[in-house]
Design a protein around this motif. Structure first.
Motif, PDB file in Angstrom:
ATOM      1  N   LYS A  13       0.857  -1.197   0.000  1.00  0.00           N
ATOM      2  CA  LYS A  13       0.000   0.000   0.000  1.00  0.00           C
ATOM      3  C   LYS A  13       0.886   1.238   0.000  1.00  0.00           C
ATOM      4  O   LYS A  13       2.070   1.181   0.393  1.00  0.00           O
ATOM      5  CB  LYS A  13      -0.930   0.039   1.208  1.00  0.00           C
ATOM      6  N   ASN A  15       0.651   5.325   1.537  1.00  0.00           N
ATOM      7  CA  ASN A  15      -0.096   6.403   2.202  1.00  0.00           C
ATOM      8  C   ASN A  15       0.094   7.616   1.311  1.00  0.00           C
ATOM      9  O   ASN A  15       1.175   8.199   1.277  1.00  0.00           O
ATOM     10  CB  ASN A  15       0.478   6.711   3.586  1.00  0.00           C
ATOM     11  N   GLY A  27      -0.792   6.267  23.930  1.00  0.00           N
ATOM     12  CA  GLY A  27       0.442   6.508  23.166  1.00  0.00           C
ATOM     13  C   GLY A  27       0.246   6.440  21.659  1.00  0.00           C
ATOM     14  O   GLY A  27       1.052   6.964  20.902  1.00  0.00           O
ATOM     15  N   TYR A  28      -0.805   5.768  21.205  1.00  0.00           N
ATOM     16  CA  TYR A  28      -1.080   5.692  19.766  1.00  0.00           C
ATOM     17  C   TYR A  28      -1.535   7.053  19.233  1.00  0.00           C
ATOM     18  O   TYR A  28      -2.094   7.860  19.977  1.00  0.00           O
ATOM     19  CB  TYR A  28      -2.133   4.629  19.465  1.00  0.00           C
ATOM     20  N   HIS A  29      -1.295   7.267  17.956  1.00  0.00           N
ATOM     21  CA  HIS A  29      -1.602   8.565  17.361  1.00  0.00           C
ATOM     22  C   HIS A  29      -2.889   8.551  16.540  1.00  0.00           C
ATOM     23  O   HIS A  29      -3.150   7.604  15.802  1.00  0.00           O
ATOM     24  CB  HIS A  29      -0.423   9.026  16.496  1.00  0.00           C
ATOM     25  N   LEU A  31      -4.761   9.751  13.481  1.00  0.00           N
ATOM     26  CA  LEU A  31      -4.289  10.234  12.187  1.00  0.00           C
ATOM     27  C   LEU A  31      -5.381  10.266  11.125  1.00  0.00           C
ATOM     28  O   LEU A  31      -6.484   9.746  11.329  1.00  0.00           O
ATOM     29  CB  LEU A  31      -3.068   9.419  11.725  1.00  0.00           C
ATOM     30  N   PHE A  35      -5.181   5.740   1.786  1.00  0.00           N
ATOM     31  CA  PHE A  35      -4.491   4.510   1.394  1.00  0.00           C
ATOM     32  C   PHE A  35      -4.882   4.089  -0.014  1.00  0.00           C
ATOM     33  O   PHE A  35      -6.076   4.064  -0.344  1.00  0.00           O
ATOM     34  CB  PHE A  35      -4.961   3.350   2.270  1.00  0.00           C
ATOM     35  N   SER A 105       1.935  -6.234   7.497  1.00  0.00           N
ATOM     36  CA  SER A 105       0.484  -6.149   7.727  1.00  0.00           C
ATOM     37  C   SER A 105      -0.277  -6.847   6.603  1.00  0.00           C
ATOM     38  O   SER A 105      -1.302  -7.500   6.833  1.00  0.00           O
ATOM     39  CB  SER A 105       0.023  -4.690   7.754  1.00  0.00           C
ATOM     40  N   GLY A 136      -1.708  -5.156  14.035  1.00  0.00           N
ATOM     41  CA  GLY A 136      -1.091  -3.961  13.448  1.00  0.00           C
ATOM     42  C   GLY A 136      -2.160  -3.010  12.943  1.00  0.00           C
ATOM     43  O   GLY A 136      -3.229  -3.453  12.512  1.00  0.00           O
ATOM     44  N   ALA A 137      -1.826  -1.700  12.986  1.00  0.00           N
ATOM     45  CA  ALA A 137      -2.832  -0.681  12.657  1.00  0.00           C
ATOM     46  C   ALA A 137      -3.325  -0.762  11.208  1.00  0.00           C
ATOM     47  O   ALA A 137      -4.445  -0.342  10.911  1.00  0.00           O
ATOM     48  CB  ALA A 137      -2.243   0.704  12.923  1.00  0.00           C
ATOM     49  N   ASP A 138      -2.491  -1.320  10.310  1.00  0.00           N
ATOM     50  CA  ASP A 138      -2.873  -1.349   8.896  1.00  0.00           C
ATOM     51  C   ASP A 138      -3.536  -2.660   8.466  1.00  0.00           C
ATOM     52  O   ASP A 138      -3.984  -2.772   7.321  1.00  0.00           O
ATOM     53  CB  ASP A 138      -1.642  -1.129   8.006  1.00  0.00           C
ATOM     54  N   VAL A 153      -6.803   5.401  14.676  1.00  0.00           N
ATOM     55  CA  VAL A 153      -5.391   5.032  14.554  1.00  0.00           C
ATOM     56  C   VAL A 153      -5.141   4.392  13.199  1.00  0.00           C
ATOM     57  O   VAL A 153      -4.085   3.828  12.953  1.00  0.00           O
ATOM     58  CB  VAL A 153      -4.906   4.102  15.701  1.00  0.00           C
ATOM     59  N   THR A 178       8.781   2.353  12.888  1.00  0.00           N
ATOM     60  CA  THR A 178       7.572   3.171  13.033  1.00  0.00           C
ATOM     61  C   THR A 178       7.494   3.745  14.453  1.00  0.00           C
ATOM     62  O   THR A 178       7.201   4.927  14.641  1.00  0.00           O
ATOM     63  CB  THR A 178       6.324   2.307  12.729  1.00  0.00           C
ATOM     64  N   ALA A 179       7.790   2.907  15.443  1.00  0.00           N
ATOM     65  CA  ALA A 179       7.703   3.349  16.843  1.00  0.00           C
ATOM     66  C   ALA A 179       8.675   4.500  17.114  1.00  0.00           C
ATOM     67  O   ALA A 179       8.341   5.447  17.836  1.00  0.00           O
ATOM     68  CB  ALA A 179       7.987   2.170  17.766  1.00  0.00           C
ATOM     69  N   PHE A 182       7.211   7.751  15.689  1.00  0.00           N
ATOM     70  CA  PHE A 182       6.057   8.228  16.461  1.00  0.00           C
ATOM     71  C   PHE A 182       6.459   8.721  17.854  1.00  0.00           C
ATOM     72  O   PHE A 182       5.680   9.404  18.510  1.00  0.00           O
ATOM     73  CB  PHE A 182       4.974   7.147  16.551  1.00  0.00           C
ATOM     74  N   GLY A 236       3.835   6.317   4.679  1.00  0.00           N
ATOM     75  CA  GLY A 236       3.846   5.885   6.085  1.00  0.00           C
ATOM     76  C   GLY A 236       4.943   6.581   6.862  1.00  0.00           C
ATOM     77  O   GLY A 236       5.136   7.794   6.753  1.00  0.00           O
TER      78      GLY A 236
HETATM   79  C1  LIG Z   1       1.662   4.957  10.210  1.00  0.00           C
HETATM   80  C2  LIG Z   1       1.233   3.820   9.327  1.00  0.00           C
HETATM   81  O1  LIG Z   1       2.325   3.306   8.568  1.00  0.00           O
HETATM   82  C3  LIG Z   1       0.188   4.325   8.342  1.00  0.00           C
HETATM   83  O2  LIG Z   1      -0.069   3.385   7.357  1.00  0.00           O
HETATM   84  C4  LIG Z   1       0.673   2.705  10.137  1.00  0.00           C
HETATM   85  O3  LIG Z   1      -0.467   3.111  10.838  1.00  0.00           O
HETATM   86  C5  LIG Z   1       1.671   2.014  11.033  1.00  0.00           C
HETATM   87  O4  LIG Z   1       1.248   0.699  11.110  1.00  0.00           O
HETATM   88  P1  LIG Z   1       2.170  -0.479  11.684  1.00  0.00           P
HETATM   89  O5  LIG Z   1       3.566  -0.368  11.156  1.00  0.00           O
HETATM   90  O6  LIG Z   1       1.400  -1.726  11.469  1.00  0.00           O
HETATM   91  O7  LIG Z   1       2.237  -0.049  13.161  1.00  0.00           O
HETATM   92  P2  LIG Z   1       1.871  -0.848  14.483  1.00  0.00           P
HETATM   93  O8  LIG Z   1       2.645  -2.131  14.508  1.00  0.00           O
HETATM   94  O9  LIG Z   1       0.407  -0.871  14.672  1.00  0.00           O
HETATM   95  O10 LIG Z   1       2.533   0.180  15.517  1.00  0.00           O
HETATM   96  C6  LIG Z   1       3.935   0.348  15.644  1.00  0.00           C
HETATM   97  C7  LIG Z   1       4.178   1.490  16.594  1.00  0.00           C
HETATM   98  O11 LIG Z   1       3.883   2.744  15.941  1.00  0.00           O
HETATM   99  C8  LIG Z   1       3.224   3.646  16.814  1.00  0.00           C
HETATM  100  N1  LIG Z   1       1.913   4.018  16.232  1.00  0.00           N
HETATM  101  C9  LIG Z   1       1.363   3.301  15.206  1.00  0.00           C
HETATM  102  C10 LIG Z   1       0.158   3.686  14.641  1.00  0.00           C
HETATM  103  C11 LIG Z   1      -0.487   4.825  15.158  1.00  0.00           C
HETATM  104  N2  LIG Z   1      -1.663   5.237  14.663  1.00  0.00           N
HETATM  105  N3  LIG Z   1       0.069   5.513  16.180  1.00  0.00           N
HETATM  106  C12 LIG Z   1       1.252   5.134  16.719  1.00  0.00           C
HETATM  107  O12 LIG Z   1       1.742   5.793  17.632  1.00  0.00           O
HETATM  108  C13 LIG Z   1       3.119   2.959  18.146  1.00  0.00           C
HETATM  109  O13 LIG Z   1       4.243   3.364  18.892  1.00  0.00           O
HETATM  110  C14 LIG Z   1       3.286   1.480  17.811  1.00  0.00           C
HETATM  111  O14 LIG Z   1       3.886   0.769  18.839  1.00  0.00           O
END
Ligand SMILES: C[C@](O)(CO)[C@H](O)COP(=O)(O)OP(=O)(O)OC[C@H]1O[C@@H](n2ccc(N)nc2=O)[C@H](O)[C@@H]1O
Ligand SMILES: Nc1ncnc2c1ncn2[C@@H]1O[C@H](COP(=O)(O)OP(=O)(O)OP(=O)(O)O)[C@@H](O)[C@H]1O
Length: 288
Positions: A13, A15, A27-29, A31, A35, A105, A136-138, A153, A178-179, A182, A236
């Motif tokens: 994908k 963004n 702590g999550y954001h 947004l 996509f 994801s 995972g958020a995605d 999120v 990613t962490a 953020f 992303g």
């Molecule tokens: C930012 C994006 O790449 C947009 O597509 C995604 O939402 C990230 O998705 P991802 O890599 O699957 O992320 P996750 O495994 O869910 O989260 C990884 C870390 O990123 C941070 N995180 C992620 C998503 C979000 N909305 N807020 C956050 O703060 C958190 O610290 C989390 O521990």
């Protein structure tokens, strides 16, 4: 892979924009992001096991078997459905990891849809997306398979119809966590919410881009290089950057000029994921 009963794609994908509105108590954001899928991705093969074991036969360097999102997705589905069957799984990894194009994801979502089918669970996409969010958020986006404007999120999805241009995706040879992005104090977290309508009329940016550009020279270089041809943006939390072209030839022409230190690929933006196209073809009995 040759023993697989079912072979399915796990597309990437992009963004197209990513705004950060705020930070929640956990702590999550919060947004807003747009996509779209690419017609390029990993491929996974699946076969049912009668003994209940989940075995991924392909190793990803640096990712332990039980930590792989494919195995975690399969085990969660097994646990929550109470299914006694297991699975052999093979993976052909084509997507760069930690690239912001969602490889892990997408692999997880393909696993959920494949095993729901092979184990004959009959779960709805909604239920699978809910399970996926914990991984995972995605993941919910990939389970749904429709280009979308996402809020929360990233789990509140509103399907959208976008143009389907050709993209050149450049993959700088770095992995961005990613962490880490953020949690950067310099990340701006106060972009005002916009409506999907105003967004589709044009505009938007990636709020993570300035932070990643500052930390990673490789990403900065890739953006500078691509910007010489078309407006370039990061997807992303990086590291991949992309630019769009009206047709494949124009994208290929620029791709051929990529320096060897900057690998990239050309793919078309798609509003329906190729995973869902394939599942629909299977449901109609087409063996395409
Ligand atoms: C930012 C994006 O790449 C947009 O597509 C995604 O939402 C990230 O998705 P991802 O890599 O699957 O992320 P996750 O495994 O869910 O989260 C990884 C870390 O990123 C941070 N995180 C992620 C998503 C979000 N909305 N807020 C956050 O703060 C958190 O610290 C989390 O521990
Ligand atoms: N099947 C998998 N494929 C890729 N990475 C995996 C997988 N399973 C676990 N991981 C871990 O997840 C991390 C993030 O991988 P992924 O490729 O999804 O990142 P990403 O493209 O930045 O994702 P996103 O766009 O969702 O932020 C990897 O660095 C790896 O440690």
């Amino acid at each position: 892979m040759q023993h697989a009963q079912l072979i399915l794609p796990a597309p990437a994908k992009l963004n197209l924009m990513l705004h950060i509105l705020g930070r929640r108590a956990d702590g999550y954001h919060e947004l807003q992001t747009l996509f779209q899928f690419l017609d390029h991705g990993d491929e996974l093969g699946f076969a049912v096991r009668e003994d209940g074991e989940i075995r991924l036969h392909t190793e990803i360097p640096g990712v332990p078997h039980d930590g792989n999102l494919i195995v975690r997705a399969a085990r969660q589905l097994q646990r929550q459905s109470g299914c006694r069957l297991g699975a052999d799984i093979w993976l052909e990894k084509r997507l760069p990891m930690g690239g912001g194009i969602g490889g892990g994801s997408s692999d997880a979502a393909t696993t959920l849809l494949a095993l729901d089918r092979l184990w004959q669970l009959g779960w709805s996409e909604e239920r699978l997306a809910e399970l996926g969010l914990a991984l995972g958020a995605d993941v919910p986006l990939f389970v749904r398979g429709r280009a979308a404007f996402a809020e929360g999120v990233g789990e509140r999805l509103q399907p959208v119809e976008l143009e389907e241009p050709w993209f050149l995706v450049v993959a700088p040879q770095v992995t961005v966590s990613t962490a880490e992005i953020f949690s950067d104090p310099e990340l701006t977290r106060n972009t005002p919410a916009i409506t999907v309508r105003s967004l589709l009329a044009g505009g938007g940016r990636n709020d993570c881009q300035p932070v990643v550009e500052k930390r990673y020279a490789e990403v900065r270089n890739a953006l500078n290089w691509l910007n010489k041809f078309v407006p370039a943006r990061m997807t992303g939390t990086g590291a991949c950057v992309f630019g769009s072209f009206p047709n494949r030839d124009d994208a290929d022409k620029v791709a051929r000029q990529l320096p060897v230190t900057m690998p990239g690929f050309v793919a078309q933006g798609r509003n329906v994921s190729m995973l869902h196209r394939r599942l629909e073809a299977l449901a109609q009995g087409v063996n395409a």
